[in-house]
Write an enzyme that holds these catalytic residues in place. Structure first.
Site: not given
Length: 164
Positions: A61, A63, A91, A94
């Site tokens: 992801h 991040e 999310c 993250c």
């Protein structure tokens, strides 16, 4: 999130860049419409985009990618004097990575409701986190094993450990 709310002037350059990266990511088919920046002393230390499709990695992801890159650049596993700018509310995965990295603040553009509306709904994960392991959709089965405790005992007794 109020779409008419004005972004703070000092963040606009970063919000523009993170928005640009997230749109570029969609156009290139690298992953979802997500990007993140790590800022330190008014400069970009790292950029990350969602690379789930490109890397075939569900943890890639934006991040997480940005945090990994920033930690390598800085030679430190914590980002206490950094800002994280994200194109979307992080999310749950993250969010955990962000708390481990400890930036001083996180700014995000789109929220989790907007993400859910385009097919990135994290509500299942938020719900599952609060359940006991035996009540989750994916079985989480404790398996006590004496040898596995050795590493924990060694860590507990280690006098020169770096706490994090």
């Amino acid at each position: 999130m109020d779409p008419n709310q004005q972004a703070p002037e000092e963040l606009k350059i970063w919000l523009h860049r993170v928005s640009e990266l997230s749109a570029e990511n969609v156009r290139k088919g690298i992953g979802g419409p997500f990007a993140a920046l790590i800022i330190r002393d008014g400069k970009i230390i790292s950029e990350g985009t969602n690379r789930v499709l490109a890397d075939q990695d569900p943890t890639a992801h934006a991040e997480v990618v940005a945090i990994r890159n920033a930690c390598k650049v800085l030679g430190n596993f914590q980002l206490e004097d950094c800002l994280l700018i994200s194109s979307c509310e992080p999310c749950p995965m993250c969010l955990g990575a962000i708390y481990w990295a400890r930036p001083k603040a996180v700014y995000f553009c789109n929220d989790r409701q907007e993400a859910a509306e385009i097919g990135f709904d994290d509500n299942l994960i938020y719900t599952e986190i609060n359940l006991k392991p035996d009540a989750r959709r994916i079985p989480f089965i404790p398996v006590p094993y004496a040898e596995a405790r050795l590493a924990f005992r060694l860590w507990k007794e280690k006098e020169d450990k770096t706490r994090y």
